[in-house]
Design an enzyme around this catalytic site. Structure first.
Site, PDB file in Angstrom:
ATOM      1  CB  CYS A 103      -0.956  -0.023   1.196  1.00  0.00           C
ATOM      2  SG  CYS A 103      -0.145   0.072   2.798  1.00  0.00           S
TER       3      CYS A 103
ATOM      4  CG  HIS B 226      -3.547   6.194   4.683  1.00  0.00           C
ATOM      5  ND1 HIS B 226      -4.677   5.511   5.063  1.00  0.00           N
ATOM      6  CD2 HIS B 226      -2.736   5.277   4.096  1.00  0.00           C
ATOM      7  CE1 HIS B 226      -4.551   4.235   4.746  1.00  0.00           C
ATOM      8  NE2 HIS B 226      -3.376   4.068   4.160  1.00  0.00           N
TER       9      HIS B 226
END
Length: 588
Positions: free
Chosen positions: A27, A511
């Site tokens: 990620c 994020h």
């Protein structure tokens, strides 16, 4: 040896060797392993390994927190072990289906509003000309003709500019390459007004030349030598190689149309109608024919390339496109999409398909394929209707085109209404940004929402501060704005995380949500691209917080200064709520 090869080697050894790895992915900040036996991994050694921030065992995964370079390290691990990165593999599969469509629609995105306006104007002018209302000697009509045709005639010039932005090339270099295609008397070569594909190819080639020159030339000489050498190489390449490719491709298309027409006008109608939207995307349709009154008044079956056949099939394809776009207009709640769809439908009725294709159908993909299939049906219906009157010496193709277009429009609308769905989007409010604080580097809020201290975030990677100092936001709305003038240094393919570098050197990680990488891009819609320069307040990303929450994910969004150690102090606001544009973090 690559920059991260040594780190990758040590990671592989510490997790029990490549034989212990079942799969891996990454990620924005972590490498996620699925291991055969986690007991074989040296967790203590990994936590103290230079280049690794920490190691976490969670949800059946063995996760290594790397930071902003997680993608590069994961690629190095993948290359050494021969185990494909699942994320990259999925992205390659996605790219095969949609990369070209996303790329082309991105090139035309800045031109959409003008395309819509000029499309209606040009379509109306052509219709009035067909009806005999336009007097070419009248100054007013001449002015309307100039306005309606100039964008399309000089399209290579505009495409050169937007393609240069897309390829991260000097935009004036792109404009100059585009201008070369409309410059008259080019060594006896006919100018390619209206063309698109050769300009994109020329700017693409120039991008490699420019990027190479920037690496090898001293900075002192780059200002004038980079564009000079780029043009001296890309210019001849454009006139010789790219010109040849484009001319050859056009010739192949003409041969295919003529060949199918010789076999059967019905076959030619189906193939030409079905592929016409693709011809429009790359500008080949202008090389085949323009939908003009003179051409639609000619004999339908006189010849595929000079009679009314091609203009009429193109007209039915435009109505098929309009039907699909109208369905999107009914389905979408996106105000920006609706503002593009309305004029696109109107211009589609006039036979101008570009606004609908570039602005709606191509970005949404499904309406594009549906309209292409319906356009094939429309071409077949037109050829069938016209063939029943083939004995007539001079047949005006326009009535048959209208007769074929009406049911095709309805069919395209119905099918798109049935298959097309769009997630509900939150309303967008554009903020007013306050002035920065004197003597401090200020990061403004990218979201509207409730503020949460970083230590209370339910993810130890963020709450522990190992990635850097920052703050978290529980968002009220599903859109993220640029918190400062910045460059997108990393935009993860799933859209859940964005890495930014501000003009003042602050490195940020935004994020969205906790573990939302597992959604694999679902409910996220990026509005910008990696490498793009942004102005403060520019929308970067849309997401559907309601549906993400229904999937069981928390929407807590972290804003982290990843180069915290480069600053003396990183402080955050003490407010409980924030609005886009409020001072969120400041650095000294």
């Amino acid at each position: 040896m690559g920059k991260y090869d040594d780190l990758a080697k040590r990671i592989i050894e510490s997790i029990g060797g490549k034989e212990n790895i079942i799969s891996l992915t990454h990620c924005a900040t972590k490498i996620r392993f699925c291991l055969k036996d986690e007991a074989k991994a040296d967790t203590r050694g990994l936590k103290t390994m230079p280049g690794v921030i920490t190691a976490i065992q969670r949800s059946g995964q063995y996760q290594l927190v790397i930071g902003n370079h997680a993608a590069d390290v994961c690629k190095a691990v993948s290359n050494r072990t021969g185990i494909l990165d699942l994320q990259e593999e999925g992205e390659r599969e996605k790219s095969r289906l949609s990369r070209v469509m996303d790329f082309v629609s991105g090139i035309f995105a800045p031109l959409l509003s003008v395309f819509c306006a000029v499309g209606i104007l040009k379509g109306a002018y052509e219709l009035f000309s067909y009806a005999g209302f336009c007097d070419e000697r009248n100054a007013v009509w001449q002015f309307v003709q100039i306005l309606s045709d100039s964008l399309f005639y000089y399209l290579p010039f505009f495409v050169g500019f937007t393609a240069a932005r897309k390829f991260q090339v000097n935009q004036f270099t792109g404009m100059l390459l585009g201008a070369c295609f409309v410059y008259p008397h080019r060594f006896g070569i006919t100018e390619h007004s209206y063309s698109i594909l050769p300009v994109i190819l020329a700017v693409w080639a120039a991008s490699y030349i420019e990027h190479f020159l920037k690496k090898v030339l001293p900075e002192l000489w780059r200002t004038f030598l980079v564009p000079l050498i780029t043009l001296l190489i890309a210019g001849p390449l454009t006139f010789v190689v790219i010109e040849m490719i484009y001319t050859g491709l056009t010739a192949v298309v003409i041969m295919a149309i003529n060949g199918s027409y010789a076999v059967s006008p019905l076959l030619a109608g189906a193939l030409t109608g079905g592929f016409w939207p693709l011809f429009v995307i790359f500008g080949i349709h202008w090389e085949l024919t323009g939908i003009t009154p003179d051409m639609i008044m000619t004999n339908v079956f006189q010849d595929a390339m000079s009679g009314a056949f091609l203009p009429a099939v193109a007209y039915t394809a435009s109505w098929a496109q309009a039907g699909a776009v109208l369905a999107v207009l009914f389905r979408t709640r996106d105000k920006r999409m609706r503002s593009i769809a309305i004029p696109s439908v109107i211009s589609g009725f006039f036979g101008i398909a570009e606004p609908g294709i570039y602005g709606v159908a191509l970005p949404e993909k499904k309406p594009f394929f549906i309209s292409s299939i319906c356009a094939a049906a429309g071409g077949t219906v037109f050829a069938l209707l016209a063939s029943n009157n083939r004995t007539t010496v001079a047949i005006n193709g326009f009535p048959f085109a209208v007769l074929a277009s009406l049911p095709v429009f309805a069919l395209s609308w119905l099918i798109t209404m049935f298959f097309y769905r769009e997630p509900k989007k939150e309303s967008i409010q554009f903020p007013i940004f306050p002035l920065s604080m004197d003597g401090k580097k200020v990061i403004h809020s990218p979201l509207n929402g409730k503020l949460v201290p970083l230590m209370e975030v339910g993810d130890e990677v963020f709450s522990s501060g190992v990635l850097g100092e920052g703050i978290a936001i529980e968002p009220y709305e599903g859109i993220v704005y640029a918190p400062a003038d910045c460059k997108v240094t990393t935009f993860f393919p799933t859209g859940h995380a964005i890495g930014l570098t501000t003009a003042e050197g602050v490195e940020l990680l935004i994020h969205i949500g906790i573990d939302t990488v597992q959604l694999n891009g679902k409910y996220f819609k990026p509005l910008v691209k990696q490498g793009e320069n942004l102005l403060e307040g520019q929308p970067m990303l849309e997401f559907d917080s309601k549906r993400i929450g229904q999937e069981g994910y928390r929407m807590t969004t972290t804003v982290i200064v990843t180069n915290t150690t480069d600053w003396k102090k990183v402080a955050s606001t003490t407010a409980q709520e924030t609005t886009v544009g409020d001072a969120l973090l400041w650095l000294v």
